[in-house]
Motif scaffolding. Structure first.
Motif: not given
Length: 75
Positions: A19-24
């Motif tokens: 899955r995509k992990i964001s900096g936020s």
């Protein structure tokens, strides 16, 4: 200069978890502001605390040497 390896760690964790992990998301998990995380991801020479480095190592399950590295300035 101390350099951050956060972009690679985020990309590796994203791939591992599928899955995509964001900096936020990382910023919220370690308890720092999103803008501070963005500067660290862009590797702008941002100064942080050992508390933050510790939290990032716990989040990524890595050693501090996986998180930061030293680059000699060429004169």
């Amino acid at each position: 200069m101390i350099r951050y390896n956060l972009k690679k760690l985020i990309d590796d964790k994203s791939q591992l978890e599928g899955r995509k992990i964001s900096g936020s998301e990382v910023a919220a998990a370690v308890g720092i502001q999103r803008s501070a995380m963005a500067k660290m991801i862009r590797d702008e020479g941002y100064t942080t605390t050992t508390k933050t480095l510790d939290a990032l190592c716990q989040y990524f399950k890595c050693d501090v040497s996986d998180l930061i590295w030293y680059q000699k300035d060429e004169l």
